[in-house]
Scaffold this motif. Sequence first.
Motif, short mmCIF file in Angstrom:
data_model
loop_
_atom_site.label_atom_id
_atom_site.label_comp_id
_atom_site.label_asym_id
_atom_site.label_seq_id
_atom_site.Cartn_x
_atom_site.Cartn_y
_atom_site.Cartn_z
N GLY A 111 49.93 41.19 40.32
CA GLY A 111 48.47 40.66 40.42
C GLY A 111 48.46 39.75 41.57
O GLY A 111 47.37 38.91 41.50
N GLU A 112 49.15 39.85 42.44
CA GLU A 112 49.09 38.95 43.65
C GLU A 112 47.54 39.58 44.39
O GLU A 112 47.32 40.75 44.58
CB GLU A 112 50.26 39.31 44.54
CG GLU A 112 50.19 38.45 45.84
CD GLU A 112 51.46 38.73 46.64
OE1 GLU A 112 52.67 38.19 45.76
OE2 GLU A 112 51.79 39.22 47.71
N LEU A 113 47.21 38.44 45.14
CA LEU A 113 45.70 38.66 45.55
C LEU A 113 45.89 38.49 47.11
O LEU A 113 46.54 37.85 47.84
CB LEU A 113 44.84 37.38 45.22
CG LEU A 113 43.44 37.39 45.33
CD1 LEU A 113 42.77 38.53 44.40
CD2 LEU A 113 42.87 35.99 45.02
N VAL A 114 44.89 39.49 47.77
CA VAL A 114 44.83 39.47 49.20
C VAL A 114 43.60 39.32 49.50
O VAL A 114 42.67 39.84 48.61
CB VAL A 114 45.39 40.80 49.76
CG1 VAL A 114 46.84 40.87 49.16
CG2 VAL A 114 44.61 42.02 49.35
N SER A 115 43.27 38.70 50.53
CA SER A 115 41.56 38.78 51.09
C SER A 115 41.62 39.30 52.67
O SER A 115 42.72 39.03 53.31
CB SER A 115 41.50 37.06 50.98
OG SER A 115 40.15 36.93 51.60
N ILE A 116 40.68 40.02 52.67
CA ILE A 116 40.67 40.77 54.07
C ILE A 116 39.13 40.47 54.47
O ILE A 116 38.01 40.55 53.81
CB ILE A 116 40.90 42.04 53.94
CG1 ILE A 116 42.18 42.44 53.29
CG2 ILE A 116 40.52 42.92 55.03
CD1 ILE A 116 42.14 44.00 52.64
N CYS A 165 41.55 42.08 46.88
CA CYS A 165 42.17 43.08 46.31
C CYS A 165 43.35 42.46 45.50
O CYS A 165 43.77 41.48 46.04
CB CYS A 165 42.45 44.34 46.77
SG CYS A 165 41.15 45.04 47.64
N THR A 166 43.83 43.09 44.27
CA THR A 166 45.15 42.64 43.70
C THR A 166 46.02 43.60 43.67
O THR A 166 45.84 44.95 43.87
CB THR A 166 44.81 42.25 42.32
OG1 THR A 166 44.40 43.42 41.60
CG2 THR A 166 43.91 41.10 42.17
N PHE A 167 47.15 43.36 43.99
CA PHE A 167 48.75 44.32 43.94
C PHE A 167 49.42 43.84 42.81
O PHE A 167 49.77 42.81 42.42
CB PHE A 167 49.01 44.48 45.29
CG PHE A 167 48.03 45.11 46.25
CD1 PHE A 167 47.97 46.54 46.48
CD2 PHE A 167 47.28 44.49 46.95
CE1 PHE A 167 47.06 46.72 47.08
CE2 PHE A 167 46.14 44.94 47.91
CZ PHE A 167 46.46 46.36 48.01
N ASN A 168 50.44 44.91 42.51
CA ASN A 168 51.44 44.66 41.78
C ASN A 168 52.89 44.81 42.43
O ASN A 168 52.79 45.40 43.64
CB ASN A 168 51.67 45.48 40.46
CG ASN A 168 50.30 45.25 39.60
OD1 ASN A 168 50.00 44.08 39.49
ND2 ASN A 168 49.89 46.22 39.08
N ALA A 169 54.10 44.12 42.13
CA ALA A 169 55.39 44.27 42.78
C ALA A 169 55.77 45.95 42.77
O ALA A 169 56.34 46.34 43.82
CB ALA A 169 56.15 43.57 41.96
N ALA A 170 55.36 46.54 41.79
CA ALA A 170 55.66 47.99 41.80
C ALA A 170 54.93 48.90 42.99
O ALA A 170 55.22 50.15 43.21
CB ALA A 170 55.58 48.50 40.41
#
Length: 221
Positions: A111-116, A165-170
Amino acid sequence: MTLVVRDDRGSTQSAAYAGLGEVWKRDGAILNTPAGNAVGVGIGLAAVLKAQAAPSRHFKSPNDLHIQYYRWACISNCFPPEFQWIQQAREKYKLTPFLKVYGGYAPDRDGELVSIKIKAPTPMLVAMVPSSVANQLHARPEMLEPALAKNSCQQRGVQSQTFQCTFNAADGPQSLVVVPEAGEKVPHKNAEIEFFASKCIEHCALPPPENANASTEKVNP
């Protein structure tokens, strides 16, 4: 909060204490001294006891009083994690038809969030793709469209846009790719790109897993 215990048998001591509170209340000189704050506590307590006074009850024998005090408090992992936007890439450059790739990002948690943020004079494609794909795009640009078909973190035809967007460690290492949309005339003007990730900076250790079969006696005194 203060716990107050009163002998409810109507003893002379409780009556004397209430009377003492009334004396303190009438003596304004005492209340104006440094001890007045402490006296005020007695006044407030006496007022509460007086307001809540009930008829004396009769007991068969004197009773012993035992008080066991419990306080529900956190004992481990008591501080929530703190997050901060960490810059992953920032560039202002002369726009060209060639693909730009910004790598080196990998999510630390699910659930880590990134901003572009993109600002350009012509419509742009901006997307996050796996680094394993991005590293081959210069030699094999035909891989881009199939990669985008499986990726939701993208914006097409944008000139001024901020999205997240959100990303997972996997998901593993990711790269940001930026390129003018196909068929668009590319002016010799500046484009700007900013890329941030929300990273944990304090209290980041995960708590140990809870035992689903633990007895409720461990949490209820």
